[in-house]
Motif scaffolding. Structure first.
Motif, PDB file in Angstrom:
ATOM      1  N   VAL A 177     -28.934 -20.883  33.886  1.00 36.10           N
ATOM      2  CA  VAL A 177     -29.580 -19.774  33.203  1.00 36.10           C
ATOM      3  C   VAL A 177     -31.120 -19.853  33.912  1.00 36.10           C
ATOM      4  N   ILE A 178     -31.579 -20.951  34.453  1.00 42.83           N
ATOM      5  CA  ILE A 178     -32.853 -20.971  35.015  1.00 42.83           C
ATOM      6  C   ILE A 178     -32.750 -20.252  36.473  1.00 42.83           C
ATOM      7  N   VAL A 179     -32.085 -20.695  37.119  1.00 40.35           N
ATOM      8  CA  VAL A 179     -31.630 -20.056  38.273  1.00 40.35           C
ATOM      9  C   VAL A 179     -31.524 -18.420  38.391  1.00 40.35           C
ATOM     10  N   GLN A 180     -30.659 -18.475  37.422  1.00 37.46           N
ATOM     11  CA  GLN A 180     -30.202 -16.819  37.391  1.00 37.46           C
ATOM     12  C   GLN A 180     -31.240 -16.120  36.840  1.00 37.46           C
ATOM     13  N   ASP A 219     -40.066 -15.862  30.833  1.00 34.30           N
ATOM     14  CA  ASP A 219     -38.601 -15.751  31.292  1.00 34.30           C
ATOM     15  C   ASP A 219     -37.747 -16.436  30.509  1.00 34.30           C
ATOM     16  N   VAL A 220     -36.535 -16.345  30.581  1.00 34.02           N
ATOM     17  CA  VAL A 220     -35.487 -16.644  29.720  1.00 34.02           C
ATOM     18  C   VAL A 220     -35.375 -18.251  29.569  1.00 34.02           C
ATOM     19  N   PRO A 221     -35.585 -19.130  30.560  1.00 38.73           N
ATOM     20  CA  PRO A 221     -35.665 -20.615  30.341  1.00 38.73           C
ATOM     21  C   PRO A 221     -37.007 -21.058  29.493  1.00 38.73           C
ATOM     22  N   THR A 222     -37.992 -20.149  29.675  1.00 41.07           N
ATOM     23  CA  THR A 222     -39.177 -20.389  28.798  1.00 41.07           C
ATOM     24  C   THR A 222     -39.018 -20.314  27.349  1.00 41.07           C
ATOM     25  N   VAL A 223     -38.242 -19.120  27.179  1.00 41.20           N
ATOM     26  CA  VAL A 223     -38.044 -18.832  25.722  1.00 41.20           C
ATOM     27  C   VAL A 223     -36.953 -20.014  25.109  1.00 41.20           C
ATOM     28  N   GLN A 224     -35.923 -20.099  25.896  1.00 42.40           N
ATOM     29  CA  GLN A 224     -35.010 -21.094  25.471  1.00 42.40           C
ATOM     30  C   GLN A 224     -35.593 -22.482  25.220  1.00 42.40           C
ATOM     31  N   ARG A 225     -36.536 -22.918  26.166  1.00 43.18           N
ATOM     32  CA  ARG A 225     -37.190 -24.102  25.870  1.00 43.18           C
ATOM     33  C   ARG A 225     -38.026 -24.119  24.670  1.00 43.18           C
ATOM     34  N   LEU A 226     -38.825 -23.022  24.466  1.00 45.81           N
ATOM     35  CA  LEU A 226     -39.663 -23.138  23.354  1.00 45.81           C
ATOM     36  C   LEU A 226     -39.128 -23.143  22.124  1.00 45.81           C
ATOM     37  N   SER A 227     -37.903 -22.170  22.063  1.00 48.17           N
ATOM     38  CA  SER A 227     -37.281 -22.251  20.887  1.00 48.17           C
ATOM     39  C   SER A 227     -36.692 -23.448  20.595  1.00 48.17           C
ATOM     40  N   GLU A 228     -36.356 -24.446  21.572  1.00 48.56           N
ATOM     41  CA  GLU A 228     -35.439 -25.633  21.146  1.00 48.56           C
ATOM     42  C   GLU A 228     -36.657 -26.629  20.610  1.00 48.56           C
ATOM     43  N   LYS A 262     -52.017 -13.640  36.245  1.00 49.32           N
ATOM     44  CA  LYS A 262     -50.631 -13.824  36.340  1.00 49.32           C
ATOM     45  C   LYS A 262     -50.340 -15.283  36.291  1.00 49.32           C
ATOM     46  N   LEU A 263     -49.838 -15.705  35.183  1.00 46.50           N
ATOM     47  CA  LEU A 263     -49.452 -16.967  35.302  1.00 46.50           C
ATOM     48  C   LEU A 263     -48.004 -17.227  35.557  1.00 46.50           C
ATOM     49  N   SER A 264     -47.835 -18.461  36.009  1.00 51.51           N
ATOM     50  CA  SER A 264     -46.314 -18.881  36.550  1.00 51.51           C
ATOM     51  C   SER A 264     -45.736 -19.304  35.240  1.00 51.51           C
ATOM     52  N   PRO A 265     -44.218 -19.371  34.996  1.00 48.56           N
ATOM     53  CA  PRO A 265     -43.630 -19.605  33.838  1.00 48.56           C
ATOM     54  C   PRO A 265     -44.083 -21.165  33.457  1.00 48.56           C
ATOM     55  N   ALA A 266     -44.260 -22.024  34.306  1.00 48.69           N
ATOM     56  CA  ALA A 266     -44.846 -23.192  33.780  1.00 48.69           C
ATOM     57  C   ALA A 266     -46.149 -23.248  32.985  1.00 48.69           C
ATOM     58  N   SER A 267     -46.803 -22.392  33.194  1.00 50.08           N
ATOM     59  CA  SER A 267     -48.229 -22.188  32.503  1.00 50.08           C
ATOM     60  C   SER A 267     -47.919 -21.299  31.353  1.00 50.08           C
ATOM     61  N   HIS A 325     -31.663  -8.513  30.312  1.00 51.23           N
ATOM     62  CA  HIS A 325     -32.562  -9.569  29.853  1.00 51.23           C
ATOM     63  C   HIS A 325     -32.598  -9.899  28.317  1.00 51.23           C
ATOM     64  N   MET A 326     -32.341  -8.786  27.583  1.00 53.53           N
ATOM     65  CA  MET A 326     -32.043  -9.395  26.174  1.00 53.53           C
ATOM     66  C   MET A 326     -30.812  -9.992  25.905  1.00 53.53           C
TER      67      MET A 326
END
Lengths: 339, 339, 339, 339
Positions: free
Chosen positions: A324-327, D146-155, D112-117, D172-173
């Motif tokens: 997912v991350i890469v994609q 992005d998707v990995p950020t949403v996933q991680r925060l949701s977890e 404009k911040l990166s996904p990490a920020s 994306h949805m």
């Protein structure tokens, strides 16, 4: 009037032999397989078919092989873009001479042209073509065809009978259909963005030209049938699976190498592509092949690779993390024209 | 080792006859004129030369005409990109057979490739070419060539001897020169963005491949000479004039029609281009021709058009208003890939 | 009429204390140091100064501290953008009450506004401001200010006296100067893009607002002086060094953390920023600090870090490889708004 | 556990009085009307509500008015982004003290911040908030989530309970839902892009925060109900109408002035906005008002304007021509961040 184009047209890949030439035997076998698996039509010399990497003579040969092998079992939509209008019209004439159903012509590329020039280009073609034409909008790669241009061409050119749109933008599709369908009810709208196939059909598309259908024609056919018969919840599940597979094929290798790799797993020998790869890219493709095999196996299209798959692919967030991350990162980059 | 490429290489246009074919007589006359006006070299089959609108055979013919007409008076840098690596290498061999100095090969286009693929593509060419190669970076139209790729190719491929960069970004040029020049002092850096020619030369470029030099070779030559001899204030004035002229040619018509129109005003018959134009576009080109004639007249390159020019072109903010508005809006759109 | 703004205005950072509040003592010490090192002016509440991360009250306090500490030694250009025009005008009045030379007002941000709205916004401000205003164009972050808008505002509003442009595009700067200077010779043009400072000055800029000058004020001052006295070759070498340093600070951390890290190395305690960082980002900042220390040491601004530097930083292609790769990829991403 | 957020939450506008202050009486009347017309919830201090154009004190006052007027009839989702994490958490506490259901926090903007920020920012908030939080992704205006950020925060953050996504991208949805729902079935997904509302609901969204629902709450409610009960063909017709109306409101004026203009037509006095307008823009808004009145009249929401409508709005290609042209060109520009 000819029948409206609808359903899934497979933008087929072309297998190479060891010399990098067209592998005709494998190509014919692949065509038969696609038809047997239920695709509604074929679409040679599209972006998936790497039309820009063949010479004009090779593009003709590809059309000849497809027409000869299909022998009318399904309609053919043939890519016909050449260096300029005169050459493009010659390609149209050649397609017509083969009894092909229609041609698809990508908007001018390399130079980024304005809507006025895109209009003038297709108008000139529409005026002179001996065969039905579908416009081909792929703003990632070529000058965009905007809604007013589609509307105007649809009103002025009878021989322009549809548009294949690979932008993947739902509202854009709705705007096109609204602008064109009242006047040209038989004008056909095909989506080239597999990740949005089901919702595209639900908002009014007639079908798709989906690279995934060259890999899992059973799945795209079933997704089409379920959606058209309004079995929404079943269709949605399949659409979700398709997004995972499509993302993996399109974002984890240079297009269309992910699709080539997957077709290999279905039992065809696609050979090595014409775009050179670095050693690292070769290694990455091997790893991708394994990922794809697990995905395909989880849906019953192939066996699992030797050594098995760490987790049922796509079964949950843990197994998906890296993918997912890469994609998604790469997806974002590609959509914005950075990769 | 061959001499380093430097100075202004004109990416020449190709005149068409009434049938839309190459007008060889006018082409030869144009080549002679450019050389007489002081360009340092010629660059056929570039973007300005509309290489994508010719067939492979026509591209060969163009090279043949240029080589034959130049007869060694100035070096030739020849565009050599074809459908795939095999065809591109054949074009390199052909250029070599004509005694051409070097080829320029644009990064893969249509598909947007990653840096890894761009590297692999040029590496394969660099390994097999019989003629010196300059990379050609034009991110507006083709996959970008990034700094690490240039650095790596410069270190691994002796036959890759330079880069033509049309991005127009000063810091990017500085980064490339820093990364490459210490190891390959003879590697040449040419800028393809006329609006930044003077500052590019001042930060270390060796020259340019500037479409404007096909229109006002006297001006670009003088700008080059003034800048190289550090007559900064005089050079700056000329650079300002060049920006006005360049903006008008590049942003007020579909590229390269503004340049074609201007070359007509210098006394050549460029004929009608191969990209069809709408009626409105034709009318706009006629108006543009008048604007350009006023600009060229103000610098002594042509007479004023019949009826005269409303104000000395470029003489102040009032006269510039509309031009500036159109130019800058369109410039922004073009740079961002929207037109 | 007040004197024209020229030279290097430092867009100063603000040090935080352990509670994340403004560290006034360190701030005053930093201001004195900058003036002692030769900056021509100060520019508080700019992007580098993280103006959006302070409350309106804090922004006032920052201005108060700067004005009090500077006490007329150098001119102050103060960021004054607030939530809407009414609040912005109040900030202008406050700046005027402190005897500040001029304010800089960034174009409306968050919403992306059209040129017409950008014009209307600044026109309203220009009509009512009690203090000289410079426009602030930073298209990476805020609605772009195009050339016709600058021209029109310069003609209609006497109190608008300049523009700070952080686009870094040379041709854009040339177009602005051409459009404005004939009518408003005292209108000042400042560049905010350090990687193009020397060529910007050579095409006619009056100075810069360069974040790097908060880190190496000696270097930017010397670069300015060399360029203005036309010692081109010496200036170019310094510009190359500045690109390396600037790229490292701007692309290897979230802006402006790279600059904060570097100022720490010059002997100030900038404290921890207000934007939270992940653990990995903290670790990366520590590594970046070491890289920056080597770069600064190589130019004599600091000692080398304990353990030394593997290679004289910036001494050749080997030592640069990784840095260059990261920088350029990230640079491209940032410029296109992806990071 | 609190109930899952679902349905249409109206991102409400704020009426101004003659001094440009909040018109509390009209605001309360508007809130009552929205609830009476069937919206499922209210969403003050969103982009539609121009949160950036109010001071922090005004944003508090807006929340207070909404909470007081709603008195529990529908749930409130309150925008709570402030200058930095500390201020944002204070806004969360204030919202909690008012008994509000949840807050929505836009991703960091300006920089404009990166996904990490983006992750670190929301993690810090998720760790400390006293009230449920929904992420707010609006890549047109703020750093993308992005998707990995949403996933991680949701977890990792129980208090983060949903995401409002205004990207309008179907795939994306789908990717977000796939990544999050297996682990957090109650996590809610709201779309902020009205032009894709129906297909978004069909691929699994729980509802929307749609600016159009502040103008035609009856239509969006009916579209929601039809779609959720799988009356696909009726829903599609309504979605088409909504696209026409939405396009007109969003692309023919600076956001959110088109929506303000339309709400005036429903019988409210929204007053003059805080962003200044040029005279031409004022005139354009008047013309737009007439266009909108015809659109609203054609669906029975208003009377036709005096003088009538030239053609039943939206009845066919002829009547649409100009509108379609303007809409689509501008749409393309906006989506790409150019306007």
């Amino acid at each position: 009037m000819a029948e409206k184009l609808q359903g899934i047209f497979t933008p087929n890949l072309v297998p190479y032999d060891d010399q990098g030439d067209i592998n005709e035997g494998e190509f014919r076998r692949y065509i038969d397989w696609l038809i047997a698996k239920g695709v509604h039509g074929l679409y040679p010399n599209g972006s998936t078919g790497e039309f820009t990497r063949f010479t004009p003579e090779e593009r003709k040969r590809i059309l000849g092989i497809v027409a000869d092998q299909v022998r009318g079992r399904v309609p053919i939509l043939a890519g016909a873009a050449e260096a300029n209008v005169k050459e493009t019209l010659r390609a149209c004439e050649y397609a017509a001479s083969l009894g092909i159903r229609a041609v698809a012509i990508v908007s001018p590329f390399y130079y980024k042209l304005s809507p006025a020039s895109v209009y003038a280009y297709f108008k000139e073609i529409g005026r002179n073509t001996p065969i039905d034409v579908t416009l081909y909008n792929i703003p990632m790669f070529a000058s965009p065809i905007d809604v007013p241009t589609v509307q105007r061409l649809s009103e002025e050119c009878e021989r322009i009978v549809g548009i294949k749109d690979s932008s993947g933008e739902l509202p854009h599709m709705i705007r096109m259909i609204r602008a064109v369908r009242p006047n040209r009810p038989e004008f056909c709208f095909l989506t080239g963005w597999d990740a949005a196939l089901m919702p595209m059909l639900l908002v009014g598309c007639d079908g798709g030209t989906n690279a995934s259908s060259g890999v899992v024609p059973e799945l795209t056919r079933r997704l089409y049938d379920l959606t058209m018969s309004r079995r929404i919840d079943e269709a949605r599940e399949l659409q979700y699976d398709l997004v995972t597979l499509f993302d993996t094929m399109i974002y984890q290798a240079e297009f269309p190498d992910g699709f080539r790799t997957a077709v290999n797993l279905r039992g065809f020998n696609m050979g090595r592509g014409r775009q050179p790869l670095s050693d690292k890219q070769q290694t990455d493709l091997t790893a991708l092949s394994r990922t794809l095999q697990c995905l395909l196996a989880s849906q019953g299209f192939t066996d699992e690779p030797i050594g098995g798959c760490p987790l049922p692919a796509g079964s949950g967030p843990v197994g998906q993390d890296v993918t997912v991350i890469v994609q998604t990162v790469v997806a974002e980059l590609k959509r914005r024209g950075l990769m």
